[in-house]
Design a protein around this motif. Structure first.
Motif, PDB file in Angstrom:
ATOM      1  N   SER A 184       0.823  -1.203   0.000  1.00 55.32           N
ATOM      2  CA  SER A 184       0.000   0.000   0.000  1.00 55.32           C
ATOM      3  C   SER A 184       0.861   1.258   0.000  1.00 55.32           C
ATOM      4  O   SER A 184       0.458   2.292  -0.526  1.00 55.32           O
TER       5      SER A 184
ATOM      6  N   ASN B  41       1.834   1.494  -4.302  1.00 57.58           N
ATOM      7  CA  ASN B  41       0.763   2.378  -4.759  1.00 57.58           C
ATOM      8  C   ASN B  41       1.154   3.850  -4.802  1.00 57.58           C
ATOM      9  O   ASN B  41       0.858   4.551  -5.772  1.00 57.58           O
TER      10      ASN B  41
ATOM     11  N   ARG C  55      -2.760  -2.114  -8.378  1.00 60.73           N
ATOM     12  CA  ARG C  55      -2.974  -0.744  -7.898  1.00 60.73           C
ATOM     13  C   ARG C  55      -4.444  -0.511  -7.565  1.00 60.73           C
ATOM     14  O   ARG C  55      -4.780   0.012  -6.500  1.00 60.73           O
ATOM     15  N   ASN C  56      -5.337  -0.877  -8.468  1.00 63.78           N
ATOM     16  CA  ASN C  56      -6.762  -0.654  -8.246  1.00 63.78           C
ATOM     17  C   ASN C  56      -7.288  -1.467  -7.072  1.00 63.78           C
ATOM     18  O   ASN C  56      -8.118  -0.990  -6.288  1.00 63.78           O
ATOM     19  N   ALA C  57      -6.821  -2.701  -6.966  1.00 62.41           N
ATOM     20  CA  ALA C  57      -7.258  -3.563  -5.862  1.00 62.41           C
ATOM     21  C   ALA C  57      -6.854  -2.969  -4.518  1.00 62.41           C
ATOM     22  O   ALA C  57      -7.656  -2.929  -3.572  1.00 62.41           O
TER      23      ALA C  57
ATOM     24  N   ALA D 117      -6.124   0.184  -3.899  1.00 61.54           N
ATOM     25  CA  ALA D 117      -6.781   1.477  -3.689  1.00 61.54           C
ATOM     26  C   ALA D 117      -8.234   1.329  -3.264  1.00 61.54           C
ATOM     27  O   ALA D 117      -8.746   2.164  -2.511  1.00 61.54           O
ATOM     28  N   HIS D 118      -8.900   0.269  -3.717  1.00 55.16           N
ATOM     29  CA  HIS D 118     -10.335   0.127  -3.466  1.00 55.16           C
ATOM     30  C   HIS D 118     -10.674  -1.012  -2.502  1.00 55.16           C
ATOM     31  O   HIS D 118     -11.861  -1.333  -2.311  1.00 55.16           O
ATOM     32  N   GLY D 119      -9.661  -1.626  -1.920  1.00 56.12           N
ATOM     33  CA  GLY D 119      -9.914  -2.687  -0.955  1.00 56.12           C
ATOM     34  C   GLY D 119     -10.357  -4.000  -1.567  1.00 56.12           C
ATOM     35  O   GLY D 119     -10.947  -4.848  -0.879  1.00 56.12           O
ATOM     36  N   ASN D 120     -10.064  -4.190  -2.858  1.00 56.84           N
ATOM     37  CA  ASN D 120     -10.480  -5.422  -3.541  1.00 56.84           C
ATOM     38  C   ASN D 120      -9.391  -6.497  -3.461  1.00 56.84           C
ATOM     39  O   ASN D 120      -8.894  -6.981  -4.469  1.00 56.84           O
TER      40      ASN D 120
ATOM     41  N   SER E  99      -9.813  -6.134  -9.936  1.00 55.55           N
ATOM     42  CA  SER E  99     -10.067  -4.822 -10.520  1.00 55.55           C
ATOM     43  C   SER E  99     -11.187  -4.951 -11.545  1.00 55.55           C
ATOM     44  O   SER E  99     -11.138  -5.827 -12.412  1.00 55.55           O
ATOM     45  N   LYS E 100     -12.169  -4.094 -11.438  1.00 54.74           N
ATOM     46  CA  LYS E 100     -13.302  -4.133 -12.372  1.00 54.74           C
ATOM     47  C   LYS E 100     -12.814  -3.958 -13.799  1.00 54.74           C
ATOM     48  O   LYS E 100     -12.028  -3.057 -14.097  1.00 54.74           O
TER      49      LYS E 100
ATOM     50  N   TYR F  96     -14.317  -9.055 -13.747  1.00 59.48           N
ATOM     51  CA  TYR F  96     -13.175  -8.531 -13.008  1.00 59.48           C
ATOM     52  C   TYR F  96     -11.874  -9.166 -13.493  1.00 59.48           C
ATOM     53  O   TYR F  96     -11.827 -10.353 -13.815  1.00 59.48           O
TER      54      TYR F  96
END
Length: 205
Positions: A41, A45, A131-133, A135-138, A161-162, A169
């Motif tokens: 994190s 990131n 990065r997206n995971a 950042a968004h808690g995924n 990540s969507k 995903y």
């Protein structure tokens, strides 16, 4: 500790110092997966955003480093130069075409669970998925079967990540040791790029 002269490389280097200091206790407590997420994190990131966003509010990224990251993103992730010739011990990538909520029933377009996927992917897609995971808690803790089963031992970390088309995903899966190895490789790779003013000074000599 002073203010970094060059944040995008010095900050990850400081994270590596902390990583080296705390890895032993994390191993003793059997918390390597959680420890790797803690490091990621910060060490991945934050500098990644500063290096790739041309319109970053704190200033545009350095041209040489930006170009290096752009070149890295075009490489196949598992063979990218940041690994320095050492293949990741365990890595899987897939696009989940059904619900992301139930890891037991995750399936790719061929009807396989992502752990059984042999799909190769460029570093850009994988790095942005991570990065997206983050950042968004995924982020999903997975057991040896690739399932999110409470009480079972953590074996894999899944990063979701969507998909940009909105129809599923992307998922990148590492075992906990490989993800920690990725972070170490990432930090080491960043240290190979001197500040641009140093490059200019060397060119002028």
């Amino acid at each position: 500790m002073g203010v970094p002269d060059r944040f995008v490389t010095e900050y990850p280097a400081r994270c590596r110092q902390l990583l080296d200091m705390l890895e032993g206790p994390a191993r003793k407590a059997d918390l390597i997966g959680s420890f790797a997420l803690l490091v990621a994190s910060a060490a991945f990131n934050i500098p990644f955003a500063r290096m790739v966003e041309k319109a970053h509010p704190l200033g545009a990224p350095e041209e040489k480093l930006y170009d290096a990251v752009e070149a890295l993103k075009k490489q196949v992730f598992a063979g990218a130069e940041l690994w320095d010739g050492v293949k990741p011990a365990f890595f899987r990538y897939a696009k989940i075409v059904n619900s992301a909520e139930d890891s037991v029933h995750w399936r790719d377009a061929d009807g396989k669970h992502p752990l059984a996927s042999a799909e190769s992917k460029d570093a850009n897609t994988v790095l942005r998925t991570i990065r997206n995971a983050l950042a968004h808690g995924n982020v999903v803790y997975l057991d040896k079967n690739g399932h999110e089963t409470a009480g079972e031992r953590l074996v894999y970390l899944g990063f979701l990540s969507k998909h940009e088309n909105g129809d599923g995903y992307r998922v990148a899966i590492f075992d906990e040791e490989t993800f920690l190895a990725f972070l170490k490789a990432w930090i080491t790779w960043l240290q190979t790029f001197p500040p641009e003013r140093v490059l200019f000074a060397e060119a002028a000599e």
